[in-house]
Design a protein around this motif. Structure first.
Motif, PDB file in Angstrom:
ATOM      1  N   GLN A 116     -11.937 -29.419   5.764  1.00 28.76           N
ATOM      2  CA  GLN A 116     -12.209 -28.174   6.478  1.00 28.76           C
ATOM      3  C   GLN A 116     -13.697 -27.826   6.443  1.00 28.76           C
ATOM      4  OE1 GLN A 116      -9.732 -25.644   8.056  1.00 28.76           O
ATOM      5  NE2 GLN A 116      -9.384 -27.821   8.411  1.00 28.76           N
ATOM      6  N   SER A 117     -14.307 -28.012   5.291  1.00 25.24           N
ATOM      7  CA  SER A 117     -15.720 -27.703   5.144  1.00 25.24           C
ATOM      8  C   SER A 117     -16.582 -28.549   6.077  1.00 25.24           C
ATOM      9  CB  SER A 117     -16.145 -27.919   3.691  1.00 25.24           C
ATOM     10  OG  SER A 117     -17.515 -27.666   3.545  1.00 25.24           O
ATOM     11  N   LEU A 118     -16.324 -29.848   6.093  1.00 27.59           N
ATOM     12  CA  LEU A 118     -17.113 -30.722   6.962  1.00 27.59           C
ATOM     13  C   LEU A 118     -16.806 -30.475   8.430  1.00 27.59           C
ATOM     14  CD1 LEU A 118     -17.129 -34.045   4.912  1.00 27.59           C
ATOM     15  CD2 LEU A 118     -18.977 -32.357   5.160  1.00 27.59           C
ATOM     16  N   GLU A 119     -15.557 -30.181   8.747  1.00 28.92           N
ATOM     17  CA  GLU A 119     -15.217 -29.867  10.143  1.00 28.92           C
ATOM     18  C   GLU A 119     -16.035 -28.677  10.636  1.00 28.92           C
ATOM     19  OE1 GLU A 119     -11.526 -28.047  12.710  1.00 28.92           O
ATOM     20  OE2 GLU A 119     -11.008 -29.505  11.162  1.00 28.92           O
ATOM     21  N   LYS A 120     -16.121 -27.645   9.840  1.00 34.37           N
ATOM     22  CA  LYS A 120     -16.842 -26.436  10.263  1.00 34.37           C
ATOM     23  C   LYS A 120     -18.346 -26.676  10.342  1.00 34.37           C
ATOM     24  CE  LYS A 120     -13.053 -23.589   8.860  1.00 34.37           C
ATOM     25  NZ  LYS A 120     -12.368 -23.000   7.733  1.00 34.37           N
ATOM     26  N   LEU A 121     -18.872 -27.486   9.438  1.00 34.81           N
ATOM     27  CA  LEU A 121     -20.303 -27.785   9.509  1.00 34.81           C
ATOM     28  C   LEU A 121     -20.614 -28.656  10.723  1.00 34.81           C
ATOM     29  CD1 LEU A 121     -22.920 -27.103   8.132  1.00 34.81           C
ATOM     30  CD2 LEU A 121     -22.594 -29.076   6.629  1.00 34.81           C
ATOM     31  N   LEU A 122     -19.735 -29.579  11.034  1.00 36.00           N
ATOM     32  CA  LEU A 122     -19.914 -30.384  12.253  1.00 36.00           C
ATOM     33  C   LEU A 122     -19.802 -29.505  13.497  1.00 36.00           C
ATOM     34  CD1 LEU A 122     -17.915 -33.543  11.159  1.00 36.00           C
ATOM     35  CD2 LEU A 122     -20.392 -33.427  11.575  1.00 36.00           C
ATOM     36  N   LYS A 123     -18.932 -28.528  13.466  1.00 39.77           N
ATOM     37  CA  LYS A 123     -18.818 -27.607  14.602  1.00 39.77           C
ATOM     38  C   LYS A 123     -20.061 -26.724  14.719  1.00 39.77           C
ATOM     39  CE  LYS A 123     -13.894 -27.924  15.270  1.00 39.77           C
ATOM     40  NZ  LYS A 123     -12.585 -27.282  15.363  1.00 39.77           N
ATOM     41  N   ALA A 124     -20.729 -26.449  13.605  1.00 35.64           N
ATOM     42  CA  ALA A 124     -22.017 -25.753  13.665  1.00 35.64           C
ATOM     43  C   ALA A 124     -23.037 -26.620  14.405  1.00 35.64           C
ATOM     44  CB  ALA A 124     -22.513 -25.432  12.250  1.00 35.64           C
ATOM     45  N   HIS A 125     -23.038 -27.917  14.106  1.00 40.04           N
ATOM     46  CA  HIS A 125     -23.929 -28.847  14.809  1.00 40.04           C
ATOM     47  C   HIS A 125     -23.635 -28.857  16.304  1.00 40.04           C
ATOM     48  CE1 HIS A 125     -26.406 -31.152  11.917  1.00 40.04           C
ATOM     49  NE2 HIS A 125     -25.488 -30.767  11.044  1.00 40.04           N
ATOM     50  N   LEU A 126     -22.376 -28.924  16.643  1.00 43.55           N
ATOM     51  CA  LEU A 126     -21.993 -28.937  18.063  1.00 43.55           C
ATOM     52  C   LEU A 126     -22.391 -27.643  18.758  1.00 43.55           C
ATOM     53  CD1 LEU A 126     -18.540 -30.710  18.215  1.00 43.55           C
ATOM     54  CD2 LEU A 126     -20.476 -31.124  19.704  1.00 43.55           C
ATOM     55  N   THR A 127     -22.190 -26.526  18.085  1.00 45.94           N
ATOM     56  CA  THR A 127     -22.566 -25.232  18.657  1.00 45.94           C
ATOM     57  C   THR A 127     -24.064 -25.183  18.891  1.00 45.94           C
ATOM     58  OG1 THR A 127     -20.694 -24.160  17.570  1.00 45.94           O
ATOM     59  CG2 THR A 127     -22.497 -22.730  18.282  1.00 45.94           C
TER      60      THR A 127
END
Length: 133
Positions: free
Chosen positions: A40-51
């Motif tokens: 979950q932590s890495l998913e959200k950080l990757l989604k920060a990158h995408l955003t």
């Protein structure tokens, strides 16, 4: 801070909270959920990158490797393998019949190793996010 910057910060804050939760779960010996929270932590950080990259809400997908690809991140083979492994725990840990079987398979040593690898990748991803402001 513009709206994209606020959205990125929200993803990073949620990611950090999940990483801290993974640490707490390691201490309470809930090893399956350590892996789930690492995912979950890495998913959200990757989604920060995408955003940051697209200025749009990221896709509602959970494949960490796919999110990294969409974010244009160049990862080592070890990091890619970690993302693939952790993605399995997002999918599998959500279905009750498999939870007990999976939980018995994950040792403290395995959870500690995964936690250390996740923290190292998290720090690298965070640095990349700061550099690409």
């Amino acid at each position: 801070m513009d709206s994209t910057g606020k959205d990125v910060k929200s993803w990073v804050d949620a990611s950090r909270y999940d990483l801290e939760t993974a640490r707490a779960l390691l201490e309470s010996r809930r090893y399956l959920y350590v892996l789930f929270m690492c995912q979950q932590s890495l998913e959200k950080l990757l989604k920060a990158h995408l955003t940051r990259r697209t200025a749009a809400f990221p896709p509602r997908i959970h494949s960490l490797a796919r999110l990294a690809e969409l974010a244009g991140l160049e990862l080592s083979q070890d990091d890619k393998a970690l993302l693939e492994r952790l993605s399995l725990y997002y999918l599998q840990s959500r279905y009750p019949p498999e939870i007990l079987v999976l939980a018995k398979q994950i040792t403290r040593s395995a959870a500690m190793t995964c936690m250390a690898q996740t923290e190292a990748l998290w720090k690298w991803l965070r640095r990349q996010l700061i550099r690409n402001k």
